[in-house]
Design an enzyme around this catalytic site. Structure first.
Site, mmCIF file in Angstrom:
data_model
loop_
_atom_site.group_PDB
_atom_site.id
_atom_site.type_symbol
_atom_site.label_atom_id
_atom_site.label_comp_id
_atom_site.label_asym_id
_atom_site.label_seq_id
_atom_site.Cartn_x
_atom_site.Cartn_y
_atom_site.Cartn_z
ATOM 1 N N ASN A 1 0.854 -1.346 -0.258
ATOM 2 C CA ASN A 1 0.017 0.160 -0.083
ATOM 3 C C ASN A 1 0.935 1.472 0.028
ATOM 4 O OD1 ASN A 1 -1.939 1.991 0.621
ATOM 5 N ND2 ASN A 1 -2.377 1.429 2.469
ATOM 6 N N LYS B 1 0.078 4.198 -0.415
ATOM 7 C CA LYS B 1 -0.589 5.582 0.122
ATOM 8 C C LYS B 1 -0.577 6.459 -0.786
ATOM 9 C CE LYS B 1 -0.582 3.232 4.746
ATOM 10 N NZ LYS B 1 -0.558 3.549 5.969
ATOM 11 N N HIS C 1 -9.781 0.764 4.411
ATOM 12 C CA HIS C 1 -8.504 0.793 4.992
ATOM 13 C C HIS C 1 -8.813 1.896 6.187
ATOM 14 C CE1 HIS C 1 -4.434 2.294 6.285
ATOM 15 N NE2 HIS C 1 -4.252 1.270 5.626
ATOM 16 N N GLU D 1 -5.738 -5.710 10.516
ATOM 17 C CA GLU D 1 -4.924 -4.523 10.645
ATOM 18 C C GLU D 1 -5.351 -3.854 11.927
ATOM 19 O OE1 GLU D 1 -2.757 -2.992 7.089
ATOM 20 O OE2 GLU D 1 -4.520 -2.118 7.007
ATOM 21 N N SER E 1 2.773 -1.866 10.543
ATOM 22 C CA SER E 1 4.094 -1.826 10.779
ATOM 23 C C SER E 1 4.780 -3.066 10.494
ATOM 24 C CB SER E 1 4.357 -1.617 12.415
ATOM 25 O OG SER E 1 4.027 -0.077 12.663
HETATM 26 P P1 PGA Z 1 2.545 0.629 7.922
HETATM 27 O O1 PGA Z 1 0.920 0.653 7.149
HETATM 28 O O2 PGA Z 1 3.040 -0.583 7.266
HETATM 29 O O3 PGA Z 1 3.164 1.706 7.501
HETATM 30 O O4 PGA Z 1 2.037 0.407 9.447
HETATM 31 C C1 PGA Z 1 0.096 -0.371 6.989
HETATM 32 C C2 PGA Z 1 -1.194 -0.058 6.520
HETATM 33 O O5 PGA Z 1 -1.473 0.962 6.325
HETATM 34 O O6 PGA Z 1 -1.785 -0.942 5.861
#
Ligand code: PGA
Length: 255
Positions: A11, A13, A100, A172, A217
């Site tokens: 992802n 973003k 999400h 998540e 994370s």
């Molecule tokens: P992150 O994001 O790995 O930076 O914690 C995970 C996500 O938003 O799906």
């Protein structure tokens, strides 16, 4: 997904601000992917912002799938600013992240909206990657399992039970996203078992086949212990997917 295979959803973003940046990423990822010995046992899907989806077509040729980070629940019409599942598919997406927690939090996406979107994505032959998970307060109040159960039940308001095998669930925990805090493998296992049990209850045998991922994370160093001890089908990666080398390291650690 064949047994022993893993799914990795990247992802990206709202990152990348230029075509040059996208092309650099694409080149570097393809180079490292081609050196990954176990690539045939990993399905990797990269989900950039909408405008970039048709611009990184070489990924597809290299065996890396494309996805989007959201879709609308209607397929065409007067919906300013929205992107339909059919449009996403027409430009090369195979996956759509739906619900999400950042969208639930900043844009007020409800369980009903998530369910409508997943249903529409399935109708356009996209694989929805539906995100569910509890907040820190909900975990502290020991309501994680009921929160997750409710989110799953809401999902099947519009999604047909027999379609369970055509979607992916990403567990998540909201408090683990972007924080470097992660649940223990036992905590993930507990939620994974609940998700599977609920899927079987809601969808019968189709619920046996739904891949279940972990997200929040994710880093290469702990992907083996935290994410794989509970026997998950893969991971959803945020920050670490912005560097192709880290993303490939995660793929390597999974198989
Ligand atoms: P992150 O994001 O790995 O930076 O914690 C995970 C996500 O938003 O799906």
């Amino acid at each position: 997904m064949p047994a022993g295979h893993k799914l990795v959803i990247a992802n990206l973003k709202m990152h990348w601000n230029s075509l040059a940046e996208a092309e650099r990423y694409e080149r570097s990822l393809i180079k490292d992917w081609s050196k990954l010995a176990a690539a045939e046992r990993v399905r990797l899907a990269v989900c950039p912002s909408f405008p970039f989806v048709p611009l990184v077509k070489h990924l597809g040729k290299a065996g890396i799938a494309l996805g989007v980070q959201d879709v609308f629940w209607e397929n065409s019409g007067a919906y300013t600013g929205e992107v339909s599942p059919t449009q996403a598919a027409a430009f090369g997406a195979a996956y759509a992240i739906i619900g999400h927690s950042e969208r639930r939090e900043h844009l007020g996406e409800t369980g009903e909206m998530v369910s409508r979107k997943a249903h529409a994505a399935l109708a356009a032959h996209l694989t929805p990657v539906v995100c569910i998970g509890e907040t820190r307060e909900e975990r502290d109040a020991e309501t994680t399992l009921s929160v997750v159960r409710e989110q799953l039940n809401e999902l099947f308001t519009f999604v047909l039970p027999e379609d369970a095998a055509r979607l992916v669930i990403a567990y998540e925990p909201r408090w683990a996203i972007g924080t470097d805090r992660t649940p223990t493998s036992d905590e993930i296992l507990e939620v994974k078992l609940l998700i599977r049990k609920e899927l079987l209850k809601l969808c019968g045998s189709a619920g046996e086949k739904t891949p279940i991922l972990y997200g929040g994370s994710v880093r290469a160093e702990f992907v083996g212990s935290v994410c794989l001890d509970p026997g998950l089908d893969g991971v959803l990666v945020g920050r670490e997917s912005l560097d192709p080398k880290s993303l490939i390291a995660i793929c390597r650690a999974l198989v």
